[in-house]
Design a protein around this motif. Structure first.
Motif, PDB file in Angstrom:
ATOM      1  N   LEU A   1       0.856  -1.179   0.000  1.00  0.00           N
ATOM      2  CA  LEU A   1       0.000   0.000   0.000  1.00  0.00           C
ATOM      3  C   LEU A   1       0.892   1.228   0.000  1.00  0.00           C
ATOM      4  CD1 LEU A   1      -2.953   1.084   0.262  1.00  0.00           C
ATOM      5  CD2 LEU A   1      -2.575   1.124   2.738  1.00  0.00           C
TER       6      LEU A   1
ATOM      7  N   VAL B   1      -7.596   2.608  -3.716  1.00  0.00           N
ATOM      8  CA  VAL B   1      -8.390   2.322  -2.525  1.00  0.00           C
ATOM      9  C   VAL B   1      -8.441   3.568  -1.655  1.00  0.00           C
ATOM     10  CG1 VAL B   1      -7.883  -0.147  -2.516  1.00  0.00           C
ATOM     11  CG2 VAL B   1      -6.398   1.424  -1.277  1.00  0.00           C
TER      12      VAL B   1
ATOM     13  N   PRO C   1      -9.088   4.241   2.480  1.00  0.00           N
ATOM     14  CA  PRO C   1      -9.369   3.647   3.792  1.00  0.00           C
ATOM     15  C   PRO C   1     -10.615   4.259   4.419  1.00  0.00           C
ATOM     16  CG  PRO C   1      -7.054   4.277   3.598  1.00  0.00           C
ATOM     17  CD  PRO C   1      -7.774   4.899   2.444  1.00  0.00           C
TER      18      PRO C   1
ATOM     19  N   LEU D   1      -9.443  -1.090   4.136  1.00  0.00           N
ATOM     20  CA  LEU D   1      -9.391  -0.550   2.783  1.00  0.00           C
ATOM     21  C   LEU D   1     -10.662  -0.897   2.015  1.00  0.00           C
ATOM     22  CD1 LEU D   1      -5.710  -1.491   1.883  1.00  0.00           C
ATOM     23  CD2 LEU D   1      -6.564   0.664   2.816  1.00  0.00           C
TER      24      LEU D   1
END
Length: 620
Positions: free
Chosen positions: A420, A439, A441, A530
């Protein structure tokens, strides 16, 4: 004789006097219940729009027919009096929960209707197993269990929510002389009540023969099949996703529907949290969640006990009494039993507890906090699409990559290294990554959370500070280290990736969140959950079916359900069945990862608002 008559008349007069006094007392009690001119009850209405959004709220419309131009007209091919489903409709509109963006805007809506999903085949949800992603089946052979500690079976239900079905199974077991409590049953997730659903359930501490004997005693709408022993119970969240079959009736534009199907298969949809995430009751769950997160317990109780949120006259009167004098005991005696949250709060306050204890007495208090955090995610996704578009990765986006080497150990269930990191200007210029790998979070309160390093983070922080009562003090949105973080198979923590991104060992086509197994991740004292910005449904297909009338289509669907359902469609668009009908229906099938919403996919597919959909819920 005369003396007897005098005594009788005197007794009769006394009886009449007592009756008159009782009637007068009853009239005074009823008068106290009816408000006078100085006690005007607030009207029954939905709660005030929240959160405060910098745009007007969308007008509410009858949510039954998607894409229809009128609200009361009967569609062709639909029987007169056919039910329009309104299941678990939220009082929020999609604008109020920041569901604004679409991948492609269309001038015309697709014409079609989502009718009552309780019919056979109109709305089907089939659970997909965690290990290989295959849908559960009512027939099949499981691996031989090493011990007989648990019994696994496929639960088929229609018209039942999951918890009520569990209680009914316990009742059928007790009818066979076997005492079972709901805590002995385990399942991966809840499924919709108004649908035909299939899911695996495990039962602890019983024999296979006892379960088979009790299956014949189940109530209508429930069925247990494929009963076998297994080694361990199913854990909550232990599913790969759900396979959906949704029927759209009265389709008028075949070519547009096919074009939308091809686009959905390749481009996907914005992975918003649907309206169901924000509750189906009258209480504004996101607002309550905000005050719970801020630990303003009194304000949270005030929102829940607001008479404007009442959905029943009795509940409204009880809330008005509590608002007038603050007497929890009197309000509790008048609160209807179905108002469980309000009853729990009043019971705790009547015992002398404070507002904090009243909130902690709620079994669903975490749901309120999750609603507000989901609203923040929706806002971040909307601003990300509006500022940077939906086609390419932007500098500062969080990108999730999966190591191509992988692991084959059974204990890791095929997990791979997860990387990530923030995308850089060089990554954008070279087009190293796709939008499906981006993505965002979910922001968690009271713990640091990595967030995109571009303007979206500043917008969310500004919104929290100015619009949400200074909630920015409990949310810590930060950037990742330069090299990003990595989580290796078998580990529970993220660690700083000191060796760089290892891009030569990563492949982008597996970066979607849907390929990841498991839920939230931890890094020290932080939780990282995520969620993909764009979700591309697996095995998306559409089958066009011609039919004569509504009853004819229902009979066609009945012939396929429940044991003859296609669980792995391979073609994008099938030819319409030659049934000689004048009307057309589309049967859409797709697989979504857990915690993605079929209504959000249909919003993009049909180019309509969520309020205009039939409010159907889907499994999480």
């Amino acid at each position: 004789m005369v003396q007897y008559l005098c005594v009788s008349c005197e007794s009769l007069a006394i009886s009449r006097t007592v009756c008159l006094l009782l009637l007068l007392l009853l009239f005074l009690l009823l008068l106290e219940e009816v408000p006078g001119d100085d006690k005007v009850l607030p009207p029954l209405r939905p709660p005030m729009a929240h959160p405060k959004a910098p745009f007007p709220a969308a007008k509410q419309r009858p949510a039954s027919v998607a894409g229809s131009s009128g609200s009361g007209s009967r569609k062709p091919g639909m029987r007169r009096g056919a039910e329009k489903v309104e299941i678990g409709t939220s009082h929020y509109t999609e604008r109020e929960v920041w569901i604004r963006a679409v991948l492609k805007r269309r001038k015309r809506r697709l014409q079609g209707s989502l009718t009552n999903s309780i019919r056979w085949g109109d709305f089907i949800v089939i659970e997909c197993r965690m290990l290989d992603g295959s849908p559960v089946t009512v027939r099949g052979q499981h691996p031989q269990a090493r011990r007989e500690s648990h019994v696994r079976f496929v639960l088929k239900k229609m018209g039942w929510d999951t918890m009520s079905a569990v209680i009914a199974i316990c009742s059928s077991m007790r009818a066979c002389g076997v005492r079972v409590s709901p805590s002995q049953l385990s399942y991966a997730g809840v499924k919709d009540k108004n649908a035909l659903t299939f899911q695996e359930v495990t039962l602890e501490g019983v024999k296979k023969e006892e379960v088979e004997r009790s299956a014949g005693r189940l109530e209508h709408g429930l069925n247990m099949s494929n009963i076998e022993y297994c080694d361990e119970p199913i854990a909550l969240g232990q599913l790969h996703g759900n396979l959906f079959h949704v029927v759209i009736r009265n389709v008028t534009d075949r070519r547009t529907m096919q074009k939308q199907a091809r686009r959905m298969k390749s481009k996907g949809f914005i992975n918003y949290f649907g309206l169901q995430r924000f509750g189906t009751g009258s209480v504004p769950s996101a607002e309550v969640g905000k005050w719970i997160i801020l630990r303003e317990w009194e304000k949270a109780v005030e929102v829940i006990m607001d008479p404007a949120t009442a959905k029943d006259p009795g509940e409204r009167r009880a809330k008005v009494k509590y608002k007038e004098n603050g007497n929890a005991g009197i309000a509790l005696s008048r609160m209807p039993p179905f108002a469980k949250s309000e009853t729990a709060i009043l019971r705790e306050l009547a015992k002398g507890g404070g507002h904090k204890e009243a909130i902690f007495s709620l079994s669903n208090r975490n749901m309120y906090a999750s609603s507000f955090e989901s609203l923040l995610w929706n806002m971040a996704a909307t601003r990300r699409i509006e500022l940077y578009g939906s086609k390419e990765v932007a500098a500062g986006d969080l990108v999730l990559l999966t190591d191509a080497r992988g692991y084959t150990q059974k204990r890791n269930m095929g997990r791979k290294n997860q990387y990530l990191f923030h995308a850089t200007e060089g990554d954008v210029k070279l087009k190293r990554y796709s939008i499906s790998q981006v993505v965002i979070p979910i922001p968690y309160a009271h713990c640091p959370c990595p967030f995109p390093s571009h303007q979206v983070r500043q917008e969310v922080e500004k919104y929290l500070e100015e619009e949400e009562g200074g909630a920015s003090r409990v949310f810590c949105l930060e950037s990742l280290p330069a090299g990003g973080v990595v989580r290796r198979p078998g580990q529970t923590d993220w660690e700083e990736n000191e060796g760089g991104r290892e891009q030569e060992e990563c492949r982008g086509d597996e970066g979607r969140l849907g390929e990841r197994r498991g839920g939230g991740w931890e890094q020290g004292n932080r939780r990282i959950a995520l969620r993909s910005l764009i979700t591309i449904p697996r095995n998306f297909s559409m089958e066009l079916m011609s039919y004569k009338d509504d009853r004819h289509l229902t009979s066609v669907l009945c012939s396929r359900a429940p044991d003859k359902i296609e669980t792995s469609p391979s073609l994008l668009v099938h030819r319409a069945e030659d049934a000689g009908g004048a009307f057309l229906a589309a049967r859409v099938s797709f697989v979504l990862p857990s915690n993605s919403y079929a209504t959000v996919l249909l919003r993009e597919f049909l180019s309509c608002r969520l309020e205009r959909l039939s409010g159907m819920e889907e499994a999480v």
